[in-house]
Design a protein around this motif. Structure first.
Motif, PDB file in Angstrom:
ATOM      1  N   TYR A 332      21.577   9.724 -12.334  1.00  0.00           N
ATOM      2  CA  TYR A 332      20.560   9.384 -13.324  1.00  0.00           C
ATOM      3  C   TYR A 332      19.964  10.647 -13.939  1.00  0.00           C
ATOM      4  N   SER A 333      19.460  10.513 -15.157  1.00  0.00           N
ATOM      5  CA  SER A 333      18.816  11.640 -15.820  1.00  0.00           C
ATOM      6  C   SER A 333      17.429  11.863 -15.225  1.00  0.00           C
ATOM      7  N   LEU A 334      16.870  13.032 -15.505  1.00  0.00           N
ATOM      8  CA  LEU A 334      15.557  13.379 -14.972  1.00  0.00           C
ATOM      9  C   LEU A 334      14.456  12.765 -15.838  1.00  0.00           C
ATOM     10  N   GLN A 335      14.413  11.459 -15.832  1.00  0.00           N
ATOM     11  CA  GLN A 335      13.353  10.696 -16.477  1.00  0.00           C
ATOM     12  C   GLN A 335      12.604   9.938 -15.388  1.00  0.00           C
ATOM     13  N   LEU A 336      11.294  10.134 -15.331  1.00  0.00           N
ATOM     14  CA  LEU A 336      10.519   9.539 -14.246  1.00  0.00           C
ATOM     15  C   LEU A 336      10.228   8.068 -14.535  1.00  0.00           C
ATOM     16  N   PRO A 337      10.763   7.155 -13.731  1.00  0.00           N
ATOM     17  CA  PRO A 337      10.428   5.734 -13.908  1.00  0.00           C
ATOM     18  C   PRO A 337       8.936   5.503 -13.660  1.00  0.00           C
ATOM     19  N   LYS A 338       8.382   4.506 -14.313  1.00  0.00           N
ATOM     20  CA  LYS A 338       6.949   4.250 -14.196  1.00  0.00           C
ATOM     21  C   LYS A 338       6.532   3.945 -12.759  1.00  0.00           C
ATOM     22  N   VAL A 339       7.379   3.210 -12.030  1.00  0.00           N
ATOM     23  CA  VAL A 339       7.025   2.832 -10.669  1.00  0.00           C
ATOM     24  C   VAL A 339       6.913   4.081  -9.787  1.00  0.00           C
ATOM     25  N   LEU A 340       7.762   5.084 -10.024  1.00  0.00           N
ATOM     26  CA  LEU A 340       7.688   6.322  -9.248  1.00  0.00           C
ATOM     27  C   LEU A 340       6.531   7.197  -9.717  1.00  0.00           C
ATOM     28  N   GLY A 341       6.195   7.114 -10.989  1.00  0.00           N
ATOM     29  CA  GLY A 341       5.004   7.817 -11.462  1.00  0.00           C
ATOM     30  C   GLY A 341       3.751   7.284 -10.793  1.00  0.00           C
ATOM     31  N   LEU A 342       3.675   5.957 -10.651  1.00  0.00           N
ATOM     32  CA  LEU A 342       2.547   5.349  -9.945  1.00  0.00           C
ATOM     33  C   LEU A 342       2.543   5.768  -8.479  1.00  0.00           C
ATOM     34  N   ALA A 343       3.733   5.874  -7.869  1.00  0.00           N
ATOM     35  CA  ALA A 343       3.826   6.302  -6.476  1.00  0.00           C
ATOM     36  C   ALA A 343       3.310   7.724  -6.302  1.00  0.00           C
ATOM     37  N   ILE A 344       3.640   8.609  -7.233  1.00  0.00           N
ATOM     38  CA  ILE A 344       3.169   9.993  -7.164  1.00  0.00           C
ATOM     39  C   ILE A 344       1.649  10.045  -7.259  1.00  0.00           C
ATOM     40  N   LEU A 345       1.083   9.295  -8.184  1.00  0.00           N
ATOM     41  CA  LEU A 345      -0.376   9.260  -8.319  1.00  0.00           C
ATOM     42  C   LEU A 345      -1.024   8.706  -7.055  1.00  0.00           C
ATOM     43  N   SER A 346      -0.378   7.718  -6.434  1.00  0.00           N
ATOM     44  CA  SER A 346      -0.909   7.147  -5.209  1.00  0.00           C
ATOM     45  C   SER A 346      -0.920   8.172  -4.088  1.00  0.00           C
ATOM     46  N   LEU A 347       0.141   8.972  -3.978  1.00  0.00           N
ATOM     47  CA  LEU A 347       0.215   9.983  -2.924  1.00  0.00           C
ATOM     48  C   LEU A 347      -0.788  11.106  -3.169  1.00  0.00           C
ATOM     49  N   ILE A 348      -0.957  11.487  -4.424  1.00  0.00           N
ATOM     50  CA  ILE A 348      -1.984  12.486  -4.756  1.00  0.00           C
ATOM     51  C   ILE A 348      -3.361  11.957  -4.391  1.00  0.00           C
ATOM     52  N   GLY A 349      -3.593  10.674  -4.693  1.00  0.00           N
ATOM     53  CA  GLY A 349      -4.868  10.064  -4.328  1.00  0.00           C
ATOM     54  C   GLY A 349      -5.094  10.062  -2.834  1.00  0.00           C
ATOM     55  N   ALA A 350      -4.037   9.769  -2.053  1.00  0.00           N
ATOM     56  CA  ALA A 350      -4.149   9.785  -0.590  1.00  0.00           C
ATOM     57  C   ALA A 350      -4.537  11.167  -0.093  1.00  0.00           C
ATOM     58  N   CYS A 351      -3.954  12.202  -0.693  1.00  0.00           N
ATOM     59  CA  CYS A 351      -4.279  13.575  -0.302  1.00  0.00           C
ATOM     60  C   CYS A 351      -5.736  13.908  -0.578  1.00  0.00           C
ATOM     61  N   LEU A 352      -6.191  13.598  -1.772  1.00  0.00           N
ATOM     62  CA  LEU A 352      -7.566  13.949  -2.163  1.00  0.00           C
ATOM     63  C   LEU A 352      -8.585  13.169  -1.343  1.00  0.00           C
ATOM     64  N   VAL A 353      -8.302  11.888  -1.127  1.00  0.00           N
ATOM     65  CA  VAL A 353      -9.239  11.060  -0.351  1.00  0.00           C
ATOM     66  C   VAL A 353      -9.330  11.545   1.086  1.00  0.00           C
ATOM     67  N   ARG A 354      -8.172  11.825   1.707  1.00  0.00           N
ATOM     68  CA  ARG A 354      -8.166  12.196   3.124  1.00  0.00           C
ATOM     69  C   ARG A 354      -8.666  13.620   3.363  1.00  0.00           C
TER      70      ARG A 354
END
Length: 396
Positions: A332-354
């Motif tokens: 696949y090309s290096l295009q970020l699917p929306k579902v994985l973009g949401l996953a990245i934001l979720s993981l960043i949120g987990a880091c900041l919260v914790r």
């Protein structure tokens, strides 16, 4: 005339399935599945919903399994996928790859039986996986003249042995976990170099002046040296003051790497932005640890720094390797699917919260929020990637 039935020259076997064709297809989904399982189990244990499975500090065993379970699985997927390409050797596939996956799974099952079977058997089973991984990738690393990737794997083997000795003799897991942490930080910073080259140069491809992103090795080597010194200081148990200064040096050295990133357009893609953020999480995490050790910040700053390194540095970098390598090697090309973009934001949120939540809002119970966001990130990854790993490459 009797028809002659011709047998095919090659009878397809179980190990010829697409899932066993490359390392990422086995280890990346296993890593994501285990991230969901382990964070749910430890969340319930630490919330007193489930009993502590071992007669020891559950937080230490939580760290242990994050290192030797989640991060080790991701590292194996990266090495078994990338190293054959770098060394121009045959792929690690079929029964060989399935065997490595089985050893990793055996280690995870053994971990959860630590209060049932003798520790020598449990740790012996777990040590088989990093040893086998080293045997498989070492000749290829030597051929590709990439010995620097060999040392973190060796450190992981040493960490496993030290953990076994500590647990059986002292009932703790301190020095072994410190070695494992250092090994994975070194591995991530080493592996991010070629990954970053691909991602940032892809972001720069729209520039008309032909700008090229090149990482300067001395800056990365300085960071690796400082982190190695900090790891050694923790293992030796030297004074908090010396550990604090080494942690601060590690923070400065990691952030110094980002000088090479500061070109117009280098952060144009979400992949580049996220990898850039990984370095910041590492740098700020080491700085928070330094503040806690030196007494400049509150004592809780050290724990916050640890979680920023574990979640924002190691876990986010791991997630990006799972995503980038998974997309590229599946065709696949290096295009970020929306579902994985949401996953990245979720993981960043987990880091900041914790990491920052306990410092900024001490009365807020951040555990469940952080665990939920962490689980959501890897759950979304599985939703997107599970169908991919069981079918042929799109460009095959």
């Amino acid at each position: 005339m009797t028809d002659v039935v011709r047998m095919p020259e090659h009878q397809a076997s179980f190990f010829d399935a697409p899932v066993f064709s490359e390392g990422f297809r086995v280890f990346f989904p296993l890593t994501a599945l285990y991230a969901l399982f382990s964070i749910a189990m430890w969340g319930l244990v630490l919330a007193d919903v489930l009993p502590v499975p071992f007669d020891a500090d559950p937080l230490l065993f939580h760290q242990y399994e994050m290192f030797f379970g989640l991060f080790a699985g991701a590292m194996a997927g990266f090495l078994t996928t990338a190293v054959p390409s770098w060394s121009n050797t045959p792929k690690i596939a079929g029964a060989e790859l399935a065997g490595l996956g089985a050893l990793w799974l055996a280690g995870r099952v053994a971990f959860w039986t630590l209060d049932i079977f003798p520790s020598a058997i449990v740790f012996g089973i777990q040590a088989l996986f990093p040893a086998a991984l080293l045997v498989v990738v070492l000749p290829r690393l030597l051929r590709a003249k990439m010995r620097h990737l060999m040392w973190p794997v060796l450190m992981l083997c040493v960490a496993q042995l030290v953990c076994f000795w500590e647990y059986t003799e002292l009932g703790v897991l301190n020095q072994g976990l410190a070695i494992a942490e250092g090994a994975f930080v070194l591995m991530v910073l080493t592996a991010l170099a070629p990954v970053s080259m691909v991602i940032v140069n892809d972001a720069l491809s729209t520039r008309e002046d032909g700008a090229v992103f090149i990482l300067r090795p001395p800056m990365r080597r300085a960071a690796l040296f400082c982190i190695s010194a900090f790891t050694l200081a923790k293992v030796l148990g030297v004074s908090d003051a010396l550990q604090g200064w080494l942690a601060l040096a590690s923070a400065c050295a990691v952030l110094n790497i980002l000088q090479d990133w500061h070109q117009a357009g280098s952060l144009r893609t979400p992949f580049a932005k996220t990898l850039y953020l990984v370095y910041w999480f590492f740098g700020v995490g080491f700085a928070l640890e330094a503040g806690g050790l030196l007494g400049v910040l509150s004592a809780g700053s050290y724990v916050s720094g640890q979680h920023m390194i574990f979640i924002g540095g190691l876990s986010l970098a791991t997630f990006m390797v799972l995503t980038i390598a998974g997309l590229r090697h599946a065709g696949y090309s290096l295009q970020l699917p929306k579902v994985l973009g949401l996953a990245i934001l979720s993981l960043i949120g987990a880091c900041l919260v914790r990491s920052l939540g306990p410092l900024l809002v001490p009365d807020l119970d951040v555990m469940q929020i952080a665990w939920s966001l962490f689980a959501l990130a890897f759950g979304l990854y599985l939703i997107h990637f599970l169908p991919i790993v069981f079918r042929e490459n799109v460009d095959a």
